[in-house]
Every structure is written in structure tokens, then in C-alpha cells.
Design an enzyme around this catalytic site. Structure first.
Site, short mmCIF file in Angstrom:
data_model
loop_
_atom_site.label_atom_id
_atom_site.label_comp_id
_atom_site.label_asym_id
_atom_site.label_seq_id
_atom_site.Cartn_x
_atom_site.Cartn_y
_atom_site.Cartn_z
N ASP A 38 0.86 -1.20 0.00
CA ASP A 38 0.00 0.00 0.00
C ASP A 38 0.89 1.24 0.00
O ASP A 38 2.08 1.16 0.31
CB ASP A 38 -0.92 0.00 1.24
N ASP A 62 3.98 3.30 -4.03
CA ASP A 62 2.96 3.91 -4.88
C ASP A 62 2.86 3.06 -6.14
O ASP A 62 3.82 2.92 -6.91
CB ASP A 62 3.38 5.35 -5.24
N ASN A 89 -5.73 -5.25 -5.89
CA ASN A 89 -7.02 -4.76 -5.39
C ASN A 89 -7.05 -3.25 -5.25
O ASN A 89 -8.12 -2.65 -5.29
CB ASN A 89 -7.26 -5.46 -4.04
N TYR A 154 -12.12 5.68 -14.24
CA TYR A 154 -12.30 4.52 -13.36
C TYR A 154 -12.98 3.38 -14.11
O TYR A 154 -12.53 2.23 -14.08
CB TYR A 154 -13.13 4.95 -12.15
N LYS A 158 -11.51 -0.39 -15.10
CA LYS A 158 -12.11 -1.62 -14.58
C LYS A 158 -12.57 -2.53 -15.73
O LYS A 158 -12.47 -3.75 -15.63
CB LYS A 158 -13.27 -1.29 -13.64
N THR A 189 -16.87 0.29 2.46
CA THR A 189 -15.48 0.65 2.77
C THR A 189 -15.36 2.18 2.72
O THR A 189 -16.26 2.86 2.23
CB THR A 189 -14.50 0.08 1.72
N1 LIG Z 1 -15.96 0.38 -2.07
C1 LIG Z 1 -16.73 0.20 -3.12
O1 LIG Z 1 -17.93 0.56 -3.15
C2 LIG Z 1 -16.19 -0.50 -4.33
C3 LIG Z 1 -17.06 -0.87 -5.37
C4 LIG Z 1 -16.55 -1.57 -6.47
C5 LIG Z 1 -15.21 -1.87 -6.54
N2 LIG Z 1 -14.39 -1.48 -5.53
C6 LIG Z 1 -12.98 -1.78 -5.67
O2 LIG Z 1 -12.51 -2.43 -4.50
C7 LIG Z 1 -11.10 -2.23 -4.40
C8 LIG Z 1 -10.73 -1.88 -2.98
O3 LIG Z 1 -11.31 -0.65 -2.66
P1 LIG Z 1 -11.84 -0.31 -1.20
O4 LIG Z 1 -13.28 -0.03 -1.35
O5 LIG Z 1 -11.35 -1.31 -0.23
O6 LIG Z 1 -11.12 1.11 -1.02
P2 LIG Z 1 -10.22 1.73 0.13
O7 LIG Z 1 -10.12 3.16 -0.23
O8 LIG Z 1 -10.78 1.35 1.48
O9 LIG Z 1 -8.82 1.00 -0.05
C9 LIG Z 1 -8.02 1.20 -1.17
C10 LIG Z 1 -6.58 1.04 -0.75
O10 LIG Z 1 -5.78 1.19 -1.92
C11 LIG Z 1 -4.66 1.98 -1.59
N3 LIG Z 1 -4.13 2.68 -2.75
C12 LIG Z 1 -4.77 3.59 -3.53
N4 LIG Z 1 -3.94 4.08 -4.44
C13 LIG Z 1 -2.74 3.48 -4.26
C14 LIG Z 1 -1.47 3.61 -4.90
N5 LIG Z 1 -1.25 4.48 -5.88
N6 LIG Z 1 -0.46 2.84 -4.46
C15 LIG Z 1 -0.66 1.97 -3.43
N7 LIG Z 1 -1.82 1.82 -2.78
C16 LIG Z 1 -2.86 2.58 -3.20
C17 LIG Z 1 -5.20 2.98 -0.57
O11 LIG Z 1 -4.15 3.59 0.19
C18 LIG Z 1 -6.13 2.12 0.25
O12 LIG Z 1 -5.48 1.54 1.36
C19 LIG Z 1 -10.75 -1.17 -5.45
O13 LIG Z 1 -10.21 -1.81 -6.58
C20 LIG Z 1 -12.09 -0.57 -5.80
O14 LIG Z 1 -12.11 -0.03 -7.11
C21 LIG Z 1 -14.83 -0.80 -4.44
#
Ligand SMILES: NC(=O)c1ccc[n+]([C@@H]2O[C@H](COP(=O)([O-])OP(=O)(O)OC[C@H]3O[C@@H](n4cnc5c(N)ncnc54)[C@H](O)[C@@H]3O)[C@@H](O)[C@H]2O)c1
Length: 256
Positions: A38, A62, A89, A154, A158, A189
């Protein structure tokens, strides 16, 4: 996969929060050695895993960095001796249409959400092949199938991940490497609450439109990943598993 679970290794991006955190905890509970990746500190997750007797290390990185594949897969090999499960993820979003999103923002979204997955897979495939196979999993999204307005970068990232999943399934299936993704709608989340504020859609309104009336918790996605990585899923390859409560087939509306 041939290695017993106790010696298997998983690398998970976005492990500091939400789905990634829940997935890291789940795989550690299942006996995997877990590399948490992360851009923010994963100390809390490390502590949680350590205190329950699991094995994990973290790399702060990053994912927009073009060397992320070498760095993460290299670290998994150095610390744990290889890699059996790769879960890309982490993701970011930016609001706007093709008319309004500048190249620099579009490219950052593609770098983190898509290119990091490609760069990680490129490094992971030869190691997994050598170990007799592995599982590569991507967190895509319902937005990759069905568009939500004003989120073009986005959604495109995806959609590309979903097709990358299919391409890799065919290219690497005979190496014993299965590639699958999940396509969630809303998940409970921090990202969901952020998106709710940015797009002005209350979380309750999202829930109300879901056929099940239930917004998944992150550990539900983690459980699906655990299944997809397991031998029980050995015939599942190249699939996008919809974890959207049925939103991909229709939206719920109450009877008049
Ligand atoms: N939460 C939703 O409603 C939802 C819906 C559909 C898909 N998703 C997908 O689920 C996945 C997880 O998302 P989440 O909801 O747990 O979000 P979140 O924001 O809780 O977690 C995302 C994590 O990714 C890390 N991150 C972001 N950019 C980064 C980078 N450049 N380098 C390293 N780390 C990085 C962040 O620091 C964070 O810890 C994502 O792929 C998101 O697109 C989420």
C-alpha cells in the site's frame, strides 16, 4: 497449486484499508504468508495479523511507479521464497468525462488500477509457473460492465481489468495459473463513503437500489478471493464474479 497452504505466499495491493485489509486478514488466517502492499502504512494490519499468530510483512509503495511489479514480487520472493497468489485490489478514481479529465489524471488512474496489475502479473507469472501454478485475482467493479456517469477513467480501467482477466486466463491456464476478478457494486469501505460524497448519492440510496438490499462488507469479498485461490476453484478461470447483489442484471424498485 501444489504447495501446502502453510507454505503459500500471497501479495495483496491496497492492503491498508477496506477490501485489501479484510483479504490480508483472511489469507493470514488461512495460513498464507502475506505481503501487504500500500502507499499508506499497514502497521495496524501487520499488528492484527501478528497478534493472531499469522505471518505478514509490508511494503510501502505507490503503484503508479512503473517498477511496482519488480519491487513487490521481488520482495515476496526475498521474504517468503516465492508467490502463489497475487491480488491486485488497490484502485483510485477521478470524477469527470473524456471532456473534463486531463491526461495526467486519466493516466494516473490507468497506472494504478490497470498497469500495476499488468506489471505485477508480468513478474508473478514466471515465478508461479516455476512453482507449478498460482492464482491471480483482480478487484474490478460493476462500473466495468455498466457505466455510472462521470467516472470515465475509473470505468475504463475496470473494464480493461475484466478483459485482462480473460486474456490472461487463456495465455497462462496451461501454466496452472488461473486468473479471475470480482466485479462488486457498492462495498462498505471508506472508498464507498468518499464516492457517495463526491457524486452526491447517499449510501442509503445505493442500498435501496440493490436487489438484495444489502451492501457487502469487505470480508465477503475476501471470502470469495479465498475460494477463488483454493483448489475447490480449479476449474474457474477467466471469470468476472459479480458481487453486486444482482445489480448487473437489474435494479430493484419497490412495487407501486
Ligand atoms: N468500495 C466500493 O464501493 C467498491 C465498489 C466496487 C469496486 N471497488 C474496488 O474495490 C477495491 C478496494 O477498494 P476499497 O473499497 O477497499 O477502497 P479503500 O479506499 O478502502 O482501499 C483502497 C486502498 O488502496 C490503496 N491505494 C490507492 N492508491 C494506491 C497507490 N497508488 N499505491 C498503493 N496503494 C494505493 C489505498 O491507500 C487504500 O489503502 C478497489 O479496486 C475498488 O475499485 C470498491
Amino acid at each position: 497449486m501444489t504447495a501446502p497452504v502453510s507454505s503459500r505466499v500471497a501479495a495483496i495491493t491496497g492492503a491498508g484499508s477496506g477490501v485489501g485489509r479484510a483479504t490480508a486478514l483472511r489469507f493470514a488466517r488461512e495460513g498464507y504468508s502475506v505481503l501487504l502492499c500500500d502507499r499508506v502504512s499497514c502497521d495496524g494490519v501487520l499488528e492484527e495479523i501478528g497478534s493472531s499468530g499469522g505471518r505478514a510483512e509490508a511494503i510501502m509503495i505507490d503503484l503508479a511507479d512503473a517498477r511496482c511489479g519488480e519491487m513487490i514480487v521481488g520482495q515476496a520472493s526475498k521474504l517468503f521464497g516465492g508467490l502463489d497468489v497475487l491480488i491486485h485490489n488497490a484502485a483510485i478514481g477521478t470524477s469527470g468525462s473524456v471532456e473534463t479529465v486531463p491526461d495526467v489524471d486519466f493516466e494516473r488512474v490507468l497506472d494504478v488500477n490497470l498497469m500495476a496489475g499488468i506489471r505485477l502479473a508480468r513478474e508473478a507469472v514466471p515465478i508461479m509457473r516455476e512453482r507449478g501454478g498460482g492464482a491471480i485475482l483482480f478487484t474490478a467493479a460493476l462500473a466495468g460492465h455498466r457505466y455510472v456517469p462521470n467516472a470515465v477513467a475509473y470505468a475504463v480501467s475496470k473494464a480493461a481489468l475484466i478483459h485482462l482477466t480473460r486474456c490472461m486466463a487463456i495465455d497462462h491456464g496451461r501454466d496452472g495459473i488461473r486468473t479471475n476478478c470480482v466485479t462488486p457494486g457498492p462495498i462498505n469501505t471508506p472508498m464507498l463513503h468518499e464516492a457517495s460524497a463526491v457524486y452526491g448519492i447517499p449510501v442509503e440510496a445505493m442500498r435501496a437500489g440493490m436487489p438484495t438490499g444489502h451492501i457487502p462488507e469487505p470480508d465477503e469479498i475476501a471470502a470469495t478471493y479465498a475460494f477463488l485461490a483454493s483448489p475447490a476453484a480449479r476449474s474457474i478461470n477467466g471469470q468476472a464474479i459479480g458481487m453486486d447483489g444482482g445489480m448487473s442484471v437489474g435494479f430493484f424498485s419497490p412495487k407501486p
